[in-house]
Design a protein around this motif. Sequence first.
Motif, PDB file in Angstrom:
ATOM      1  N   GLN A  22       0.831  -1.202   0.000  1.00  0.00           N
ATOM      2  CA  GLN A  22       0.000   0.000   0.000  1.00  0.00           C
ATOM      3  C   GLN A  22       0.872   1.262   0.000  1.00  0.00           C
ATOM      4  O   GLN A  22       0.500   2.266  -0.602  1.00  0.00           O
ATOM      5  CB  GLN A  22      -0.927   0.031   1.223  1.00  0.00           C
ATOM      6  N   ILE A  23       2.015   1.193   0.679  1.00  0.00           N
ATOM      7  CA  ILE A  23       2.919   2.357   0.659  1.00  0.00           C
ATOM      8  C   ILE A  23       3.401   2.575  -0.777  1.00  0.00           C
ATOM      9  O   ILE A  23       3.377   3.692  -1.292  1.00  0.00           O
ATOM     10  CB  ILE A  23       4.117   2.144   1.621  1.00  0.00           C
ATOM     11  N   LEU A  24       3.809   1.471  -1.422  1.00  0.00           N
ATOM     12  CA  LEU A  24       4.267   1.598  -2.813  1.00  0.00           C
ATOM     13  C   LEU A  24       3.135   2.069  -3.725  1.00  0.00           C
ATOM     14  O   LEU A  24       3.373   2.693  -4.750  1.00  0.00           O
ATOM     15  CB  LEU A  24       4.821   0.254  -3.306  1.00  0.00           C
ATOM     16  N   ASN A  25       1.901   1.753  -3.326  1.00  0.00           N
ATOM     17  CA  ASN A  25       0.753   2.167  -4.135  1.00  0.00           C
ATOM     18  C   ASN A  25       0.451   3.663  -4.050  1.00  0.00           C
ATOM     19  O   ASN A  25      -0.375   4.169  -4.787  1.00  0.00           O
ATOM     20  CB  ASN A  25      -0.502   1.382  -3.711  1.00  0.00           C
ATOM     21  N   LEU A  30       4.532   9.278  -3.619  1.00  0.00           N
ATOM     22  CA  LEU A  30       5.667   8.504  -3.134  1.00  0.00           C
ATOM     23  C   LEU A  30       6.998   9.217  -3.346  1.00  0.00           C
ATOM     24  O   LEU A  30       7.838   9.278  -2.449  1.00  0.00           O
ATOM     25  CB  LEU A  30       5.681   7.132  -3.824  1.00  0.00           C
ATOM     26  N   ILE A  31       7.182   9.775  -4.525  1.00  0.00           N
ATOM     27  CA  ILE A  31       8.460  10.430  -4.828  1.00  0.00           C
ATOM     28  C   ILE A  31       8.667  11.660  -3.932  1.00  0.00           C
ATOM     29  O   ILE A  31       9.710  11.780  -3.275  1.00  0.00           O
ATOM     30  CB  ILE A  31       8.545  10.810  -6.331  1.00  0.00           C
ATOM     31  N   ALA A  45      11.649  -2.877  -0.993  1.00  0.00           N
ATOM     32  CA  ALA A  45      11.716  -1.925  -2.100  1.00  0.00           C
ATOM     33  C   ALA A  45      13.137  -1.523  -2.471  1.00  0.00           C
ATOM     34  O   ALA A  45      13.337  -0.823  -3.455  1.00  0.00           O
ATOM     35  CB  ALA A  45      10.904  -0.681  -1.752  1.00  0.00           C
ATOM     36  N   SER A  46      14.120  -1.948  -1.687  1.00  0.00           N
ATOM     37  CA  SER A  46      15.468  -1.484  -1.962  1.00  0.00           C
ATOM     38  C   SER A  46      16.481  -2.618  -1.778  1.00  0.00           C
ATOM     39  O   SER A  46      16.312  -3.491  -0.914  1.00  0.00           O
ATOM     40  CB  SER A  46      15.816  -0.325  -1.018  1.00  0.00           C
ATOM     41  N   SER A  47      17.543  -2.615  -2.588  1.00  0.00           N
ATOM     42  CA  SER A  47      18.552  -3.658  -2.429  1.00  0.00           C
ATOM     43  C   SER A  47      19.743  -3.158  -1.625  1.00  0.00           C
ATOM     44  O   SER A  47      20.657  -3.904  -1.320  1.00  0.00           O
ATOM     45  CB  SER A  47      18.991  -4.171  -3.796  1.00  0.00           C
ATOM     46  N   ARG A  48      19.754  -1.858  -1.329  1.00  0.00           N
ATOM     47  CA  ARG A  48      20.852  -1.321  -0.502  1.00  0.00           C
ATOM     48  C   ARG A  48      20.263  -0.858   0.818  1.00  0.00           C
ATOM     49  O   ARG A  48      19.602   0.171   0.879  1.00  0.00           O
ATOM     50  CB  ARG A  48      21.530  -0.156  -1.225  1.00  0.00           C
ATOM     51  N   ASN A  49      20.507  -1.614   1.850  1.00  0.00           N
ATOM     52  CA  ASN A  49      19.905  -1.291   3.135  1.00  0.00           C
ATOM     53  C   ASN A  49      20.945  -1.268   4.249  1.00  0.00           C
ATOM     54  O   ASN A  49      21.930  -1.995   4.207  1.00  0.00           O
ATOM     55  CB  ASN A  49      18.826  -2.320   3.482  1.00  0.00           C
ATOM     56  N   ILE A 143      -3.801  -1.296   5.128  1.00  0.00           N
ATOM     57  CA  ILE A 143      -3.947   0.087   5.593  1.00  0.00           C
ATOM     58  C   ILE A 143      -4.520   0.962   4.473  1.00  0.00           C
ATOM     59  O   ILE A 143      -4.388   0.642   3.295  1.00  0.00           O
ATOM     60  CB  ILE A 143      -2.583   0.675   6.031  1.00  0.00           C
ATOM     61  N   GLU A 144      -5.149   2.053   4.877  1.00  0.00           N
ATOM     62  CA  GLU A 144      -5.634   3.028   3.903  1.00  0.00           C
ATOM     63  C   GLU A 144      -4.461   3.944   3.539  1.00  0.00           C
ATOM     64  O   GLU A 144      -3.774   4.459   4.425  1.00  0.00           O
ATOM     65  CB  GLU A 144      -6.762   3.875   4.505  1.00  0.00           C
ATOM     66  N   ARG A 145      -4.290   4.161   2.260  1.00  0.00           N
ATOM     67  CA  ARG A 145      -3.171   5.011   1.823  1.00  0.00           C
ATOM     68  C   ARG A 145      -3.255   6.408   2.413  1.00  0.00           C
ATOM     69  O   ARG A 145      -2.263   6.961   2.881  1.00  0.00           O
ATOM     70  CB  ARG A 145      -3.132   5.105   0.304  1.00  0.00           C
TER      71      ARG A 145
END
Lengths: 264, 339
Positions: A22-25, A30-31, A45-49, A143-145
Amino acid sequence: MAKSKPKVGIFGLTGCAGDQLQILNCEDQLIPLARQMDIVDWVMASSRNDHTCRLDIAFVEGVVATERDLESLKEIRARTKTLVALGTCAVWGGLPAMHNEIPREVLQREVYHSSPLHFLDTVEALPPTHFVPFEITLPGCPIERHEFLRVAHALLAGAMPEFHMLPVCWECKAKENLCRVVYFQEVCAGAMTRGGCGARCPSHAVACAGCRGPLEEPNYDANITMFADRGISWVEIARKMSQFSAPVWIKQGLEKEVRHERRR
Amino acid sequence: MQTFRMNASFLPAFMEALKRWGTLVAPVERGAGTYVLQAIDDVSLARPDALRTILPFKKLLLKPRFAMLERRDGGRTEEVFDNDMGPIVYFGAHACDIHALEILDLIYMTDYVDPYYRRNRERLTVVGYGCMPDEYCFCESLGTETVERGFDVFLTPLGDRFLVTVCSARGDDIVRANPELFEPASRADTRDYLKRLQEREQSFSLAMDVTDLPYVLELKREDPVWDEVGKKCLCCGSCSMVCPTCACFNVVDERPELGRAVRARTWDACLYRDYATVAGGHNFRADRADRVRNRYYHKQEAFVREFGKPSCVGCGRCIENCPTGINVVEVFKYVRGEL
């Protein structure tokens, strides 16, 4: 000097990852949001953490269903200033906690049959809020966006988000839906359930299943009595009222009735 | 006050003519036997004989939720006119609705005038429509079954014609602008009108004894009946939402998107736990029983002390909409020890 951005982590314990999705939605927002915060740890969502740095804000979804979940949760809590429980699983236990009363061995046998499984190390599923304190709880399945954004924007502005705790009935009436209880004699959990979803299900002529979890003070007893008084069987009531918020609702006396009905 | 007669077949033409005074809003059927107030273009959709709409007309004056102020980063706080609905012609108001409108006026325009309410109120045209009570109506007990003011035009159906009562300058304008629809009322019209009134009086099946009710309530503040009702109440707030005189609201500040803050106003209800929560998490009415009692006391005791009449008009919406069947008439019978 530019104001330093808050360091943010987003984590999933055992669950469907629907709240993170939902966050990605939140596509359009988002940006700009990502520009305001430094998302340092988000495996989905990320490969560098960075798994060890201090976090200003962390969002946690899912339940604690393994020992590993509990360790992760404690680690997240230890490195986080403001911890947000994301989704009904994290706040109340949700679907994974619906049938905690069935022993794990039985579940394993029924789902995976007799094949020996070594990776199943699950324990009773409980919400993270059961183990560590959270600053903010945001239920919803998912969750609701707009509520997630309200939390994020409030925290970015240095404020705590404010949620007026109203039942689903508020939004349902505001939309002038026909009440599922009064007009259709259905088991509707709306009066016990925290609103914010815009009464989505009743607006589509489906009774509320209570996916957002209970209000602070749901009148459980009066609700089930109301359904029974309308001629709905206890089995039906028990079945409908054991979804999503099972651990919170069903423990308050319904189990008795279910057993009673089965014996008959 | 003037009276005219209008042929029943002129009703659609009359409604078309009303559009000149604003957006025509009338009861429209939503489901079998349930109605909502809705803006209509096609006048044949109007069901003015419908007794109750799910939400009352108050939604035409104050939306359940609207933005009051808005501020963008780097800008000034600006008033937004989210609640402004423009001129509205509310067609199909019953006597109880018009009494309720008067009560809302007392609440919102007496001491401190609510600008959001007033802007819509001043542009509201009220066209009443005579009704016949059903099993939930108890307006007669509260003296709100007839109305002598507070509307512009009132239509009383008399079979093949309407008795048309005009009660304001705007109502007079409406009649004068459409002379072809109206003719002077005759003695036969008056006779039939009185006959209908009598018929109507006899068709009330529900009654609430309001004799000395504020005093009874004052003495019964600690009565166990309130605990009983409190046990039964879900605090879903449906009764307040559908009540034509429930007027409480909440104000919230939100940041719906980055760089934009909104101050919004929403309908609220004293039955909600959050309603009486104050700083520090204290709550004046943490018990459900206290909240239920508060709602009844406000309607039948506190409001009477302040304005000289109860803020209940006997429309029956709360009875019809309560999922657990709490019935205001029965509650007061309990209070009086009659049940």
